[in-house]
Design an enzyme around this catalytic site. Structure first.
Site, PDB file in Angstrom:
ATOM      1  N   HIS A  13      85.556  16.505 -67.936  1.00  0.00           N
ATOM      2  CA  HIS A  13      84.541  17.083 -67.027  1.00  0.00           C
ATOM      3  C   HIS A  13      84.246  16.216 -65.814  1.00  0.00           C
ATOM      4  N   LEU A  43      90.181  10.693 -76.299  1.00  0.00           N
ATOM      5  CA  LEU A  43      90.903  11.852 -76.834  1.00  0.00           C
ATOM      6  C   LEU A  43      92.286  11.510 -77.378  1.00  0.00           C
ATOM      7  N   GLY A 108      98.500  22.987 -67.820  1.00  0.00           N
ATOM      8  CA  GLY A 108      99.804  22.337 -67.715  1.00  0.00           C
ATOM      9  C   GLY A 108     100.009  21.888 -66.282  1.00  0.00           C
ATOM     10  N   SER A 109     101.161  22.203 -65.728  1.00  0.00           N
ATOM     11  CA  SER A 109     101.448  21.815 -64.339  1.00  0.00           C
ATOM     12  C   SER A 109     102.709  22.530 -63.862  1.00  0.00           C
ATOM     13  N   SER A 110     102.807  22.687 -62.542  1.00  0.00           N
ATOM     14  CA  SER A 110     103.999  23.332 -61.972  1.00  0.00           C
ATOM     15  C   SER A 110     105.233  22.456 -62.143  1.00  0.00           C
ATOM     16  N   CYS A 111     105.030  21.175 -62.498  1.00  0.00           N
ATOM     17  CA  CYS A 111     106.208  20.299 -62.605  1.00  0.00           C
ATOM     18  C   CYS A 111     106.965  20.518 -63.915  1.00  0.00           C
ATOM     19  N   TYR A 138     105.922  13.291 -67.992  1.00  0.00           N
ATOM     20  CA  TYR A 138     104.679  14.081 -67.876  1.00  0.00           C
ATOM     21  C   TYR A 138     104.991  15.556 -68.092  1.00  0.00           C
ATOM     22  N   LYS A 142     103.700  18.261 -70.974  1.00  0.00           N
ATOM     23  CA  LYS A 142     103.059  19.532 -70.628  1.00  0.00           C
ATOM     24  C   LYS A 142     103.781  20.718 -71.276  1.00  0.00           C
ATOM     25  N   ASN A 167     100.039  22.140 -57.072  1.00  0.00           N
ATOM     26  CA  ASN A 167      99.335  20.931 -56.639  1.00  0.00           C
ATOM     27  C   ASN A 167      97.905  21.263 -56.225  1.00  0.00           C
ATOM     28  N   LEU A 168      96.950  20.477 -56.683  1.00  0.00           N
ATOM     29  CA  LEU A 168      95.538  20.756 -56.456  1.00  0.00           C
ATOM     30  C   LEU A 168      94.899  19.686 -55.568  1.00  0.00           C
ATOM     31  N   HIS A 181      97.563  11.811 -55.537  1.00  0.00           N
ATOM     32  CA  HIS A 181      98.461  12.842 -55.005  1.00  0.00           C
ATOM     33  C   HIS A 181      98.435  12.784 -53.479  1.00  0.00           C
ATOM     34  N   TRP A 204     105.152   8.963 -46.989  1.00  0.00           N
ATOM     35  CA  TRP A 204     106.269   8.695 -47.903  1.00  0.00           C
ATOM     36  C   TRP A 204     107.325   9.799 -47.792  1.00  0.00           C
TER      37      TRP A 204
HETATM   38  N1  NDP Z   1      95.481  17.282 -59.699  1.00  0.00           N
HETATM   39  C1  NDP Z   1      96.552  18.048 -59.600  1.00  0.00           C
HETATM   40  O1  NDP Z   1      97.144  18.192 -58.510  1.00  0.00           O
HETATM   41  C2  NDP Z   1      97.058  18.802 -60.791  1.00  0.00           C
HETATM   42  C3  NDP Z   1      96.456  18.682 -62.050  1.00  0.00           C
HETATM   43  N2  NDP Z   1      96.974  19.397 -63.106  1.00  0.00           N
HETATM   44  C4  NDP Z   1      96.383  19.298 -64.459  1.00  0.00           C
HETATM   45  O2  NDP Z   1      94.995  19.631 -64.386  1.00  0.00           O
HETATM   46  C5  NDP Z   1      94.268  18.897 -65.382  1.00  0.00           C
HETATM   47  C6  NDP Z   1      93.144  18.128 -64.716  1.00  0.00           C
HETATM   48  O3  NDP Z   1      93.726  17.250 -63.763  1.00  0.00           O
HETATM   49  P1  NDP Z   1      92.781  16.466 -62.742  1.00  0.00           P
HETATM   50  O4  NDP Z   1      91.406  17.023 -62.804  1.00  0.00           O
HETATM   51  O5  NDP Z   1      93.501  16.410 -61.446  1.00  0.00           O
HETATM   52  O6  NDP Z   1      92.777  14.997 -63.377  1.00  0.00           O
HETATM   53  P2  NDP Z   1      91.704  13.822 -63.182  1.00  0.00           P
HETATM   54  O7  NDP Z   1      92.449  12.565 -63.364  1.00  0.00           O
HETATM   55  O8  NDP Z   1      90.913  14.057 -61.935  1.00  0.00           O
HETATM   56  O9  NDP Z   1      90.712  14.048 -64.427  1.00  0.00           O
HETATM   57  C7  NDP Z   1      91.191  13.848 -65.720  1.00  0.00           C
HETATM   58  C8  NDP Z   1      89.982  13.657 -66.599  1.00  0.00           C
HETATM   59  O10 NDP Z   1      90.446  13.491 -67.938  1.00  0.00           O
HETATM   60  C9  NDP Z   1      89.822  12.342 -68.489  1.00  0.00           C
HETATM   61  N3  NDP Z   1      90.739  11.710 -69.427  1.00  0.00           N
HETATM   62  C10 NDP Z   1      92.008  11.310 -69.178  1.00  0.00           C
HETATM   63  N4  NDP Z   1      92.536  10.758 -70.279  1.00  0.00           N
HETATM   64  C11 NDP Z   1      91.576  10.807 -71.233  1.00  0.00           C
HETATM   65  C12 NDP Z   1      91.496  10.365 -72.586  1.00  0.00           C
HETATM   66  N5  NDP Z   1      92.531   9.752 -73.161  1.00  0.00           N
HETATM   67  N6  NDP Z   1      90.354  10.564 -73.264  1.00  0.00           N
HETATM   68  C13 NDP Z   1      89.301  11.180 -72.679  1.00  0.00           C
HETATM   69  N7  NDP Z   1      89.298  11.617 -71.400  1.00  0.00           N
HETATM   70  C14 NDP Z   1      90.430  11.420 -70.692  1.00  0.00           C
HETATM   71  C15 NDP Z   1      89.524  11.442 -67.325  1.00  0.00           C
HETATM   72  O11 NDP Z   1      88.450  10.582 -67.672  1.00  0.00           O
HETATM   73  P3  NDP Z   1      88.262   9.195 -66.881  1.00  0.00           P
HETATM   74  O12 NDP Z   1      87.913   9.578 -65.484  1.00  0.00           O
HETATM   75  O13 NDP Z   1      87.139   8.516 -67.606  1.00  0.00           O
HETATM   76  O14 NDP Z   1      89.588   8.478 -66.970  1.00  0.00           O
HETATM   77  C16 NDP Z   1      89.158  12.443 -66.238  1.00  0.00           C
HETATM   78  O15 NDP Z   1      87.800  12.782 -66.324  1.00  0.00           O
HETATM   79  C17 NDP Z   1      95.301  18.000 -66.075  1.00  0.00           C
HETATM   80  O16 NDP Z   1      95.750  18.616 -67.260  1.00  0.00           O
HETATM   81  C18 NDP Z   1      96.434  17.925 -65.055  1.00  0.00           C
HETATM   82  O17 NDP Z   1      97.673  17.665 -65.699  1.00  0.00           O
HETATM   83  C19 NDP Z   1      98.062  20.224 -62.970  1.00  0.00           C
HETATM   84  C20 NDP Z   1      98.670  20.358 -61.742  1.00  0.00           C
HETATM   85  C21 NDP Z   1      98.195  19.684 -60.577  1.00  0.00           C
HETATM   86  C1  F7E Z   2     100.803  17.825 -58.920  1.00  0.00           C
HETATM   87  C2  F7E Z   2     102.111  17.882 -59.688  1.00  0.00           C
HETATM   88  O1  F7E Z   2     103.183  17.362 -58.946  1.00  0.00           O
HETATM   89  C3  F7E Z   2     103.229  15.933 -58.840  1.00  0.00           C
HETATM   90  O2  F7E Z   2     104.397  15.646 -58.116  1.00  0.00           O
HETATM   91  P1  F7E Z   2     104.367  15.779 -56.553  1.00  0.00           P
HETATM   92  O3  F7E Z   2     104.028  17.144 -56.122  1.00  0.00           O
HETATM   93  O4  F7E Z   2     105.674  15.204 -56.084  1.00  0.00           O
HETATM   94  O5  F7E Z   2     103.133  14.815 -56.225  1.00  0.00           O
HETATM   95  P2  F7E Z   2     102.595  14.081 -54.939  1.00  0.00           P
HETATM   96  O6  F7E Z   2     101.398  14.855 -54.462  1.00  0.00           O
HETATM   97  O7  F7E Z   2     102.408  12.658 -55.294  1.00  0.00           O
HETATM   98  O8  F7E Z   2     103.769  14.134 -53.795  1.00  0.00           O
HETATM   99  C4  F7E Z   2     104.025  15.304 -53.097  1.00  0.00           C
HETATM  100  C5  F7E Z   2     104.954  14.971 -51.924  1.00  0.00           C
HETATM  101  O9  F7E Z   2     104.197  14.246 -50.936  1.00  0.00           O
HETATM  102  C6  F7E Z   2     104.957  13.129 -50.496  1.00  0.00           C
HETATM  103  N1  F7E Z   2     104.058  12.085 -49.976  1.00  0.00           N
HETATM  104  C7  F7E Z   2     104.062  11.639 -48.694  1.00  0.00           C
HETATM  105  N2  F7E Z   2     103.154  10.640 -48.523  1.00  0.00           N
HETATM  106  C8  F7E Z   2     102.559  10.478 -49.751  1.00  0.00           C
HETATM  107  C9  F7E Z   2     101.533   9.590 -50.201  1.00  0.00           C
HETATM  108  O10 F7E Z   2     101.002   8.735 -49.467  1.00  0.00           O
HETATM  109  N3  F7E Z   2     101.152   9.728 -51.508  1.00  0.00           N
HETATM  110  C10 F7E Z   2     101.723  10.650 -52.351  1.00  0.00           C
HETATM  111  N4  F7E Z   2     101.279  10.749 -53.635  1.00  0.00           N
HETATM  112  N5  F7E Z   2     102.722  11.497 -51.955  1.00  0.00           N
HETATM  113  C11 F7E Z   2     103.130  11.397 -50.662  1.00  0.00           C
HETATM  114  C12 F7E Z   2     105.715  12.711 -51.741  1.00  0.00           C
HETATM  115  O11 F7E Z   2     106.805  11.873 -51.372  1.00  0.00           O
HETATM  116  C13 F7E Z   2     106.145  14.060 -52.283  1.00  0.00           C
HETATM  117  O12 F7E Z   2     107.286  14.521 -51.601  1.00  0.00           O
HETATM  118  C14 F7E Z   2     103.346  15.253 -60.176  1.00  0.00           C
HETATM  119  O13 F7E Z   2     103.232  13.876 -59.947  1.00  0.00           O
HETATM  120  C15 F7E Z   2     102.281  15.774 -61.091  1.00  0.00           C
HETATM  121  O14 F7E Z   2     101.028  15.100 -60.830  1.00  0.00           O
HETATM  122  C16 F7E Z   2     101.966  17.207 -60.965  1.00  0.00           C
HETATM  123  O15 F7E Z   2     101.463  17.794 -61.890  1.00  0.00           O
END
Ligand code: NDP
Ligand code: F7E
Length: 321
Positions: A13, A43, A108-111, A138, A142, A167-168, A181, A204
């Site tokens: 949360h 967890l 999950g994730s698009s990856c 990762y 997923k 990607n979010l 990200h 990058w």
């Molecule tokens: N962000 C993105 O671009 C994307 C995210 N997702 C998925 O969405 C979901 C949420 O991601 P997002 O909100 O970005 O992630 P964040 O890293 O922002 O949040 C993850 C949360 O999970 C908690 N957490 C992680 N590991 C544990 C653990 N072992 N025990 C208890 N709590 C834990 C973290 O707590 P703490 O802060 O204390 O570490 C944090 O609050 C994930 O399943 C991710 O894979 C999928 C695609 C894209």
């Molecule tokens: C979200 C999803 O997808 C993730 O993969 P990704 O999409 O490759 O994640 P990214 O956001 O880190 O990169 C997107 C693109 O952007 C470019 N890029 C440029 N400059 C920076 C830079 O400064 N930082 C980062 N991170 N990327 C950069 C980078 O080289 C790449 O081409 C998984 O890790 C996984 O988390 C998952 O679930």
């Protein structure tokens, strides 16, 4: 008053998605929400998760807790990404079932899709090609999470649902300079360059990779929408072996175009240069969102407006104005 409201556990949360899901639930008047910080509930620890579900009566779970990071973090800490995510999801799904929790939403994730999948990517393309090396561990975790939910549904009759976010970005993101990200990384880098008057900002990779970006409050809305779908609608549009739903905007952009847009949003007017020594990752991963669209949900936030909100949130959170 929580009378007759489902008791909802939002795992993760405090994170980007988890915090947005709590906002979305509150906006619906759903206040019977249970949360635990990682310090309160680790967890990856089965005994702690078992004790939690035995002591707390939970009706629904949004599983938004995970080890999450960008391309560099995934590429640098593969063991942590596969171990933490495998343990978190296995513990939560198994203990939810053991304690009679009927509904769960797994993120999950698009990856999860093959590196060179046909675009846009349909749910049924899962596992028909090799994965992107930079985040394969990762992605494997997923994929196992999807199969966990499907297997418990098939064997025990649970209703555990799976959404695959693209990607979010948005309020509550992780701005770590290396492990974040791309959007939060560039918001921070462009802002810092503007403040110090740097002549250039380094991006990058080649800038040619393409990504789809969904605003996190749209993701939260989609998560609540999917969780609240009647079972017939959800299960009619998925099959037991491909029960996940893609969640995205249906459009993508190059990283170069994104960098220009973020620079404009931040008000940076220097040069943008690319560092091809850094990985691009998957060349493209545009999701086919027609299944979720046919179920009645579509994203709303345009990228340019979402970036303005994200930058404002960055400034507010870091008290940089
Ligand atoms: N962000 C993105 O671009 C994307 C995210 N997702 C998925 O969405 C979901 C949420 O991601 P997002 O909100 O970005 O992630 P964040 O890293 O922002 O949040 C993850 C949360 O999970 C908690 N957490 C992680 N590991 C544990 C653990 N072992 N025990 C208890 N709590 C834990 C973290 O707590 P703490 O802060 O204390 O570490 C944090 O609050 C994930 O399943 C991710 O894979 C999928 C695609 C894209
Ligand atoms: C979200 C999803 O997808 C993730 O993969 P990704 O999409 O490759 O994640 P990214 O956001 O880190 O990169 C997107 C693109 O952007 C470019 N890029 C440029 N400059 C920076 C830079 O400064 N930082 C980062 N991170 N990327 C950069 C980078 O080289 C790449 O081409 C998984 O890790 C996984 O988390 C998952 O679930």
């Amino acid at each position: 008053m929580h009378t007759a409201q489902p008791r909802i556990f939002v795992a993760g949360h405090r994170g980007l998605v988890g915090s947005a899901i709590v906002r979305a639930l509150h906006a619906q008047g759903l206040t019977n929400i249970v949360t635990r910080s990682r310090a309160e509930l680790e967890l990856t620890d089965q005994a702690q998760v078992r004790a939690f579900f035995q002591s707390e009566h939970i009706d629904q779970i949004y599983l938004a807790a995970a080890r999450v990071g960008g391309i560099h973090a995934n590429n640098t800490y593969p063991a942590e990404f596969i171990y933490d995510n495998t343990m978190v999801q296995a513990n939560v799904v198994h203990e939810a079932w053991r304690n009679g929790v009927h509904k769960l939403l797994f993120l999950g994730s698009s990856c999860i899709y093959p590196r060179l999948a046909e675009q846009p990517i349909r749910e049924e393309y899962l596992m028909n090609g090799i994965l992107e090396p930079t985040n394969e561990p990762y992605a494997m975790a997923k994929i196992a999470g999807i199969k966990l939910c499907e297997s418990y549904n098939r064997q025990y009759g649970t209703d555990y649902r799976c959404v695959m976010p693209t990607n979010l970005y948005g309020p509550g993101d992780n701005y770590h300079p290396q492990n974040s990200h791309v959007i939060p990384a560039l918001i921070r880098r462009f802002h810092e360059a503007k403040i110090v008057g740097a002549g250039e900002v380094v991006i990058w990779g080649s800038g040619k990779a393409m990504r789809e970006f969904l605003y996190v409050d749209d993701m939260a809305a989609a998560s609540v929408y999917v969780m609240q779908l009647d079972p017939a609608s959800y299960h009619a549009n998925t099959d037991p072996m491909h029960s996940h739903l893609n969640v995205g905007t249906g459009s993508d952009t190059t990283i170069g175009e994104l960098a220009s847009l973020i620079g404009k949003t931040v008000g940076y007017d220097g040069q943008i240069v690319f560092d091809p020594s850094k990985p691009d990752g998957t060349p493209r991963k545009l999701l086919d969102v027609s299944k979720l669209t046919s179920l009645g949900w579509s994203a709303r936030m345009p990228l340019d407006v979402g970036l303005q909100h994200a930058y404002r949130s960055f400034l507010d959170t870091n008290k940089l104005y």
